[in-house]
Design a protein around this motif. Structure first.
Motif, PDB file in Angstrom:
ATOM      1  N   GLN A 221       0.823  -1.322   0.047  1.00 38.52           N
ATOM      2  CA  GLN A 221      -0.020  -0.033   0.024  1.00 38.52           C
ATOM      3  C   GLN A 221       0.703   1.037   0.068  1.00 38.52           C
ATOM      4  OE1 GLN A 221      -2.570  -0.908   3.438  1.00 38.52           O
ATOM      5  NE2 GLN A 221      -3.503  -2.322   2.390  1.00 38.52           N
ATOM      6  N   SER A 222       1.892   1.151   0.493  1.00 32.26           N
ATOM      7  CA  SER A 222       2.824   2.495   0.626  1.00 32.26           C
ATOM      8  C   SER A 222       3.894   2.502  -0.408  1.00 32.26           C
ATOM      9  CB  SER A 222       3.450   2.427   2.090  1.00 32.26           C
ATOM     10  OG  SER A 222       4.565   1.319   2.136  1.00 32.26           O
ATOM     11  N   LEU A 223       4.113   1.455  -1.273  1.00 28.13           N
ATOM     12  CA  LEU A 223       5.117   1.435  -2.171  1.00 28.13           C
ATOM     13  C   LEU A 223       4.946   2.076  -3.458  1.00 28.13           C
ATOM     14  CD1 LEU A 223       8.294   0.360  -2.558  1.00 28.13           C
ATOM     15  CD2 LEU A 223       7.076  -1.748  -3.565  1.00 28.13           C
ATOM     16  N   MET A 224       5.472   3.401  -3.668  1.00 25.68           N
ATOM     17  CA  MET A 224       5.200   3.939  -4.841  1.00 25.68           C
ATOM     18  C   MET A 224       3.954   4.120  -5.303  1.00 25.68           C
ATOM     19  SD  MET A 224       8.662   2.034  -6.423  1.00 25.68           S
ATOM     20  CE  MET A 224       7.866   0.607  -5.914  1.00 25.68           C
ATOM     21  N   GLU A 225       3.244   5.203  -4.828  1.00 23.44           N
ATOM     22  CA  GLU A 225       1.642   5.209  -5.108  1.00 23.44           C
ATOM     23  C   GLU A 225       1.792   5.676  -6.764  1.00 23.44           C
ATOM     24  OE1 GLU A 225      -0.729   4.366  -3.635  1.00 23.44           O
ATOM     25  OE2 GLU A 225       0.365   3.578  -2.053  1.00 23.44           O
ATOM     26  N   GLU A 226       2.609   6.509  -7.032  1.00 19.63           N
ATOM     27  CA  GLU A 226       2.474   7.018  -8.444  1.00 19.63           C
ATOM     28  C   GLU A 226       2.640   6.004  -9.583  1.00 19.63           C
ATOM     29  OE1 GLU A 226       4.962  10.813  -9.319  1.00 19.63           O
ATOM     30  OE2 GLU A 226       5.582  10.583  -7.546  1.00 19.63           O
ATOM     31  N   SER A 227       1.777   6.137 -10.542  1.00 21.47           N
ATOM     32  CA  SER A 227       1.669   5.160 -11.811  1.00 21.47           C
ATOM     33  C   SER A 227       2.733   5.476 -12.608  1.00 21.47           C
ATOM     34  CB  SER A 227       0.356   5.112 -12.099  1.00 21.47           C
ATOM     35  OG  SER A 227      -0.200   6.102 -12.704  1.00 21.47           O
ATOM     36  N   VAL A 228       2.803   6.844 -12.986  1.00 26.61           N
ATOM     37  CA  VAL A 228       3.836   7.043 -14.000  1.00 26.61           C
ATOM     38  C   VAL A 228       5.046   7.877 -13.533  1.00 26.61           C
ATOM     39  CG1 VAL A 228       4.004   8.429 -16.351  1.00 26.61           C
ATOM     40  CG2 VAL A 228       2.096   7.219 -15.867  1.00 26.61           C
ATOM     41  N   LEU A 229       6.327   7.277 -13.656  1.00 32.68           N
ATOM     42  CA  LEU A 229       7.589   7.972 -13.280  1.00 32.68           C
ATOM     43  C   LEU A 229       8.270   8.162 -14.712  1.00 32.68           C
ATOM     44  CD1 LEU A 229       8.251   5.382 -10.296  1.00 32.68           C
ATOM     45  CD2 LEU A 229       7.276   7.736 -10.129  1.00 32.68           C
ATOM     46  N   THR A 230       8.993   9.178 -14.712  1.00 34.56           N
ATOM     47  CA  THR A 230      10.177   9.675 -15.475  1.00 34.56           C
ATOM     48  C   THR A 230      11.073   9.957 -14.922  1.00 34.56           C
ATOM     49  OG1 THR A 230       8.997  11.865 -15.595  1.00 34.56           O
ATOM     50  CG2 THR A 230       8.302  10.426 -17.221  1.00 34.56           C
ATOM     51  N   TYR A 231      12.205   9.656 -15.479  1.00 35.19           N
ATOM     52  CA  TYR A 231      13.703  10.240 -14.977  1.00 35.19           C
ATOM     53  C   TYR A 231      14.574  10.186 -16.283  1.00 35.19           C
ATOM     54  CZ  TYR A 231      17.646  11.100 -12.218  1.00 35.19           C
ATOM     55  OH  TYR A 231      18.784  11.862 -11.484  1.00 35.19           O
ATOM     56  N   GLY A 232      15.308  11.288 -16.549  1.00 36.79           N
ATOM     57  CA  GLY A 232      16.137  11.356 -17.901  1.00 36.79           C
ATOM     58  C   GLY A 232      14.933  10.971 -19.248  1.00 36.79           C
ATOM     59  N   ASP A 233      15.564  10.008 -19.936  1.00 34.48           N
ATOM     60  CA  ASP A 233      14.621   9.494 -20.835  1.00 34.48           C
ATOM     61  C   ASP A 233      13.954   8.362 -20.754  1.00 34.48           C
ATOM     62  OD1 ASP A 233      15.132  11.835 -22.733  1.00 34.48           O
ATOM     63  OD2 ASP A 233      16.865  11.121 -23.729  1.00 34.48           O
ATOM     64  N   ILE A 234      14.090   8.100 -19.381  1.00 34.49           N
ATOM     65  CA  ILE A 234      13.323   6.788 -18.998  1.00 34.49           C
ATOM     66  C   ILE A 234      11.841   7.147 -18.523  1.00 34.49           C
ATOM     67  CG2 ILE A 234      13.430   4.767 -17.497  1.00 34.49           C
ATOM     68  CD1 ILE A 234      16.237   5.239 -17.098  1.00 34.49           C
ATOM     69  N   ARG A 235      10.940   6.275 -19.145  1.00 39.43           N
ATOM     70  CA  ARG A 235       9.496   6.640 -18.746  1.00 39.43           C
ATOM     71  C   ARG A 235       8.947   5.064 -18.270  1.00 39.43           C
ATOM     72  NH1 ARG A 235       3.952   6.516 -20.379  1.00 39.43           N
ATOM     73  NH2 ARG A 235       3.015   8.810 -19.680  1.00 39.43           N
ATOM     74  N   LEU A 236       8.444   5.035 -17.028  1.00 40.27           N
ATOM     75  CA  LEU A 236       7.956   3.816 -16.626  1.00 40.27           C
ATOM     76  C   LEU A 236       6.134   4.267 -16.122  1.00 40.27           C
ATOM     77  CD1 LEU A 236       9.343   1.722 -13.707  1.00 40.27           C
ATOM     78  CD2 LEU A 236       7.005   2.403 -13.639  1.00 40.27           C
ATOM     79  N   ASP A 237       5.562   3.175 -16.685  1.00 32.38           N
ATOM     80  CA  ASP A 237       4.114   3.359 -16.290  1.00 32.38           C
ATOM     81  C   ASP A 237       3.527   2.063 -15.642  1.00 32.38           C
ATOM     82  OD1 ASP A 237       1.300   2.965 -16.574  1.00 32.38           O
ATOM     83  OD2 ASP A 237       1.132   4.474 -18.364  1.00 32.38           O
ATOM     84  N   ALA A 238       3.494   2.134 -14.307  1.00 31.16           N
ATOM     85  CA  ALA A 238       2.990   1.104 -13.504  1.00 31.16           C
ATOM     86  C   ALA A 238       1.697   0.475 -13.990  1.00 31.16           C
ATOM     87  CB  ALA A 238       3.226   1.426 -12.055  1.00 31.16           C
ATOM     88  N   ASP A 239       0.679   1.081 -14.293  1.00 29.55           N
ATOM     89  CA  ASP A 239      -0.457   0.394 -14.643  1.00 29.55           C
ATOM     90  C   ASP A 239      -0.197  -0.292 -15.965  1.00 29.55           C
ATOM     91  OD1 ASP A 239      -1.632   1.566 -12.340  1.00 29.55           O
ATOM     92  OD2 ASP A 239      -2.189   3.502 -13.390  1.00 29.55           O
ATOM     93  N   LYS A 240       0.437  -0.049 -16.819  1.00 27.76           N
ATOM     94  CA  LYS A 240       0.481  -0.799 -18.194  1.00 27.76           C
ATOM     95  C   LYS A 240       1.743  -1.711 -18.251  1.00 27.76           C
ATOM     96  CE  LYS A 240      -1.375   2.969 -20.976  1.00 27.76           C
ATOM     97  NZ  LYS A 240      -0.970   4.365 -21.907  1.00 27.76           N
ATOM     98  N   ARG A 241       2.522  -1.533 -17.110  1.00 28.23           N
ATOM     99  CA  ARG A 241       3.745  -2.434 -16.894  1.00 28.23           C
ATOM    100  C   ARG A 241       4.508  -2.105 -17.856  1.00 28.23           C
ATOM    101  NH1 ARG A 241       4.094  -3.913 -11.424  1.00 28.23           N
ATOM    102  NH2 ARG A 241       5.682  -5.573 -12.398  1.00 28.23           N
ATOM    103  N   THR A 242       4.971  -1.016 -18.400  1.00 27.35           N
ATOM    104  CA  THR A 242       5.961  -0.749 -19.502  1.00 27.35           C
ATOM    105  C   THR A 242       6.983   0.284 -19.178  1.00 27.35           C
ATOM    106  OG1 THR A 242       4.550   1.239 -20.147  1.00 27.35           O
ATOM    107  CG2 THR A 242       4.120  -0.818 -21.177  1.00 27.35           C
ATOM    108  N   VAL A 243       8.093   0.187 -19.677  1.00 22.06           N
ATOM    109  CA  VAL A 243       9.210   0.690 -19.617  1.00 22.06           C
ATOM    110  C   VAL A 243       9.823   1.390 -20.968  1.00 22.06           C
ATOM    111  CG1 VAL A 243      11.626   1.231 -18.772  1.00 22.06           C
ATOM    112  CG2 VAL A 243       9.853   0.071 -17.126  1.00 22.06           C
ATOM    113  N   TYR A 244      10.076   2.729 -21.254  1.00 16.30           N
ATOM    114  CA  TYR A 244      10.632   3.010 -22.295  1.00 16.30           C
ATOM    115  C   TYR A 244      11.833   3.840 -21.958  1.00 16.30           C
ATOM    116  CZ  TYR A 244       6.667   2.158 -25.349  1.00 16.30           C
ATOM    117  OH  TYR A 244       5.618   1.474 -25.940  1.00 16.30           O
TER     118      TYR A 244
END
Length: 224
Positions: free
Chosen positions: A124-147
């Protein structure tokens, strides 16, 4: 509203013991003796946590973990393996496929409840945000994708969760013990080689963007 826990266990007595203990601690439970009835129930309602026996009559528990992790509805549901198979190989394999914790039979009821509470808190506490970006990395937790740039990165479940943890805490140095606790569970005492190997493959899959993951000598890792 109490958390719903699905118990997948073909031994009726063990299932009743687990269910009774969890209900006394305020949880709602449903028991399933095989994979078929369990997956049918998943289609109707997604649980908050799954207690899963590895040795089932119709399907191997590790295969079930894989299916749950590849289903967008259950990809983030905590899974605790409860089994008599106690070799380290079984344990590591289960955790690498995507299980969150591992409890060996026979076990104490108090330990079971403690582990369940910790697992639910962590999820419940681990990383609530579903979309994270850093540099040119984009992580979508709901879609389970990383670009990484324009490239889609095919990550394993643990690699995905590891990257997610680092990105959610970008700039902070995360200790090895903290990463092991968050990603592999508090009771996982495997050698730290496991973490190092996951970091290595993660960097490789991210290509140039993998350089953002920095090793902090004698401490852990940092996204920078």
């Amino acid at each position: 509203m109490s958390s719903m826990i699905y118990i997948v266990e073909d031994d009726r007595n063990i299932c009743e013991i687990e269910s009774y203990a969890l209900k006394n601690s305020g949880y709602t439970t449903e028991c399933f003796g095989d994979a078929r009835t369990f997956f049918a129930a998943i289609e109707e309602k997604t649980p908050d946590l799954v207690l899963l026996d590895i040795m089932l009559p119709d399907e191997d528990g590790l295969e079930i973990v894989g299916k749950l992790r590849h289903n967008f509805r259950t990809a983030r549901v905590p899974i605790m393996l409860v089994t008599a198979k106690t070799s380290e190989l079984d344990k590591v394999k289960g955790l690498d496929i995507g299980a969150d914790d591992y409890l060996a039979k026979p076990f104490g009821v108090m330990e079971l409840i403690s582990r369940v509470k910790a697992l639910l808190r962590r999820s419940q506490s681990l990383m609530e945000e579903s979309v994270l970006t850093y540099g040119d990395i984009r992580l979508d937790a709901d879609k389970r994708t990383v670009y990484a740039g324009e490239e889609l990165c095919e990550l394993t479940y643990k690699e995905f969760e590891l990257l997610r943890l680092l990105m959610a805490n970008a700039g902070n140095v995360l200790s090895r013990s903290l990463i092991m606790e968050k990603i592999w569970g508090t009771d996982f005492e495997g050698e730290s080689r496991t973490l190092d190997m996951h970091i290595k493959t993660l960097r490789q899959k991210l290509g140039e963007q993998g350089n953002h993951i920095r090793t902090v000598r004698n401490v852990g890792y940092q996204m920078e």
